[in-house]
Design a protein around this motif. Structure first.
Motif, PDB file in Angstrom:
ATOM      1  N   MET A   1      41.912  46.119  38.785  1.00  7.30           N
ATOM      2  CA  MET A   1      41.488  44.965  39.562  1.00  7.30           C
ATOM      3  C   MET A   1      41.939  43.703  38.835  1.00  7.30           C
ATOM      4  O   MET A   1      41.890  43.623  37.621  1.00  7.30           O
ATOM      5  CB  MET A   1      39.968  44.978  39.713  1.00  7.30           C
ATOM      6  CG  MET A   1      39.438  43.763  40.444  1.00  7.30           C
ATOM      7  SD  MET A   1      37.652  43.760  40.704  1.00  7.30           S
ATOM      8  CE  MET A   1      37.036  43.621  39.053  1.00  7.30           C
ATOM      9  N   ARG A   2      42.368  42.727  39.620  1.00 10.36           N
ATOM     10  CA  ARG A   2      42.726  41.405  39.102  1.00 10.36           C
ATOM     11  C   ARG A   2      41.819  40.385  39.771  1.00 10.36           C
ATOM     12  O   ARG A   2      41.638  40.399  40.983  1.00 10.36           O
ATOM     13  CB  ARG A   2      44.178  41.054  39.450  1.00 10.36           C
ATOM     14  CG  ARG A   2      45.230  41.990  38.919  1.00 10.36           C
ATOM     15  CD  ARG A   2      45.749  41.664  37.540  1.00 10.36           C
ATOM     16  NE  ARG A   2      46.206  40.333  37.298  1.00 10.36           N
ATOM     17  CZ  ARG A   2      47.478  39.917  37.371  1.00 10.36           C
ATOM     18  NH1 ARG A   2      48.418  40.742  37.748  1.00 10.36           N
ATOM     19  NH2 ARG A   2      47.791  38.680  37.078  1.00 10.36           N
ATOM     20  N   THR A   3      41.254  39.504  38.975  1.00 10.54           N
ATOM     21  CA  THR A   3      40.417  38.438  39.510  1.00 10.54           C
ATOM     22  C   THR A   3      41.144  37.117  39.426  1.00 10.54           C
ATOM     23  O   THR A   3      42.099  36.961  38.670  1.00 10.54           O
ATOM     24  CB  THR A   3      39.100  38.312  38.724  1.00 10.54           C
ATOM     25  OG1 THR A   3      39.411  37.955  37.372  1.00 10.54           O
ATOM     26  CG2 THR A   3      38.290  39.592  38.778  1.00 10.54           C
ATOM     27  N   VAL A   4      40.665  36.174  40.202  1.00 12.97           N
ATOM     28  CA  VAL A   4      41.090  34.782  40.084  1.00 12.97           C
ATOM     29  C   VAL A   4      39.825  34.005  39.751  1.00 12.97           C
ATOM     30  O   VAL A   4      38.840  34.067  40.495  1.00 12.97           O
ATOM     31  CB  VAL A   4      41.726  34.255  41.384  1.00 12.97           C
ATOM     32  CG1 VAL A   4      42.103  32.790  41.240  1.00 12.97           C
ATOM     33  CG2 VAL A   4      42.941  35.095  41.759  1.00 12.97           C
TER      34      VAL A   4
ATOM     35  N   ARG B   1      42.340  31.223  35.552  1.00 14.40           N
ATOM     36  CA  ARG B   1      42.808  32.391  34.815  1.00 14.40           C
ATOM     37  C   ARG B   1      42.704  33.604  35.720  1.00 14.40           C
ATOM     38  O   ARG B   1      42.055  33.573  36.765  1.00 14.40           O
ATOM     39  CB  ARG B   1      42.001  32.608  33.536  1.00 14.40           C
ATOM     40  CG  ARG B   1      40.586  33.119  33.767  1.00 14.40           C
ATOM     41  CD  ARG B   1      39.849  33.358  32.466  1.00 14.40           C
ATOM     42  NE  ARG B   1      38.608  34.096  32.702  1.00 14.40           N
ATOM     43  CZ  ARG B   1      37.839  34.569  31.746  1.00 14.40           C
ATOM     44  NH1 ARG B   1      38.156  34.383  30.487  1.00 14.40           N
ATOM     45  NH2 ARG B   1      36.737  35.239  32.038  1.00 14.40           N
ATOM     46  N   THR B   2      43.345  34.689  35.291  1.00  8.81           N
ATOM     47  CA  THR B   2      43.172  35.977  35.938  1.00  8.81           C
ATOM     48  C   THR B   2      42.747  36.977  34.882  1.00  8.81           C
ATOM     49  O   THR B   2      43.221  36.947  33.743  1.00  8.81           O
ATOM     50  CB  THR B   2      44.443  36.446  36.675  1.00  8.81           C
ATOM     51  OG1 THR B   2      44.185  37.709  37.280  1.00  8.81           O
ATOM     52  CG2 THR B   2      45.643  36.535  35.772  1.00  8.81           C
TER      53      THR B   2
ATOM     54  N   THR C   1      44.971  36.157  31.596  1.00  9.96           N
ATOM     55  CA  THR C   1      46.199  35.375  31.654  1.00  9.96           C
ATOM     56  C   THR C   1      45.893  34.030  32.281  1.00  9.96           C
ATOM     57  O   THR C   1      45.305  33.982  33.373  1.00  9.96           O
ATOM     58  CB  THR C   1      47.269  36.105  32.494  1.00  9.96           C
ATOM     59  OG1 THR C   1      47.472  37.403  31.962  1.00  9.96           O
ATOM     60  CG2 THR C   1      48.577  35.326  32.524  1.00  9.96           C
ATOM     61  N   PRO C   2      46.243  32.929  31.606  1.00  8.88           N
ATOM     62  CA  PRO C   2      46.016  31.607  32.220  1.00  8.88           C
ATOM     63  C   PRO C   2      46.829  31.445  33.492  1.00  8.88           C
ATOM     64  O   PRO C   2      47.961  31.933  33.591  1.00  8.88           O
ATOM     65  CB  PRO C   2      46.501  30.623  31.147  1.00  8.88           C
ATOM     66  CG  PRO C   2      46.562  31.402  29.879  1.00  8.88           C
ATOM     67  CD  PRO C   2      46.823  32.827  30.269  1.00  8.88           C
TER      68      PRO C   2
END
Length: 169
Positions: free
Chosen positions: A1-4, A156-157, A166-167
């Motif tokens: 999963m990737r968040t914002v 960031r994510t 990661t910014p």
């Protein structure tokens, strides 16, 4: 999963971390105990299984246009019977527009996680996980019902697979 996610200004982050510490000192659940380097106060705007091509760059450009974004943390609450203890955020038109724009960037992403989708999203900054409603009154006495004001200053994510950040701006 990737968040914002949006991250807090240094002063707002310090205020939230101080609340984490006060909860822990009172013997209550708190995010103060999570020592992973990625653990910091934030607002999650979206979560998907993976970003479509070019999404990170588009999100970074979007954040560069709108940040910093002022915010006031309000209304300490437990999101459910045994769930996160949070300071809610009443989204103003700028935050609502940013949220919609992030979802537009991620429109073609795989695996949308619906709890952050427009119409269901409950913007907040978490203070503790697995918190009991029965302890909410004590939490209010320890940290106060209303939270601090400040701003979100960067995006960031978070990648849950490798637990990295990661910014995005």
């Amino acid at each position: 999963m990737r968040t914002v996610e949006l991250v807090c200004s240094p002063a707002l982050e310090a205020a939230v971390r101080a609340a984490w510490e006060r909860l822990a000192a009172a013997g209550l659940p708190s995010l103060a105990g999570n020592t992973h380097p990625t653990n910091r106060p934030h607002l999650t705007l979206a979560a998907v299984d993976d970003f479509p091509p070019g999404a990170a760059a588009r999100l970074g450009a979007l954040f560069a246009e709108v940040l910093p974004l002022p915010v006031k943390l309000v209304d300490l609450q437990v999101l459910g019977g045994s769930a996160p203890l949070v300071w809610s955020i009443r989204p103003d038109p700028s935050l609502t527009a940013l949220h919609a724009a992030v979802w537009e960037v991620l429109r073609d992403a795989d695996g949308h996680h619906p709890w952050h989708s427009p119409g269901r999203w409950r913007p907040h900054v978490s203070l503790a996980l697995r918190f009991r409603n029965a302890d909410a009154a004590l939490a209010r006495a320890v940290v106060g019902a209303d939270g601090p004001a400040g701003s979100f200053v960067a995006g960031r994510t978070y990648d849950s697979v490798d637990r990295s950040v990661t910014p995005l701006r």
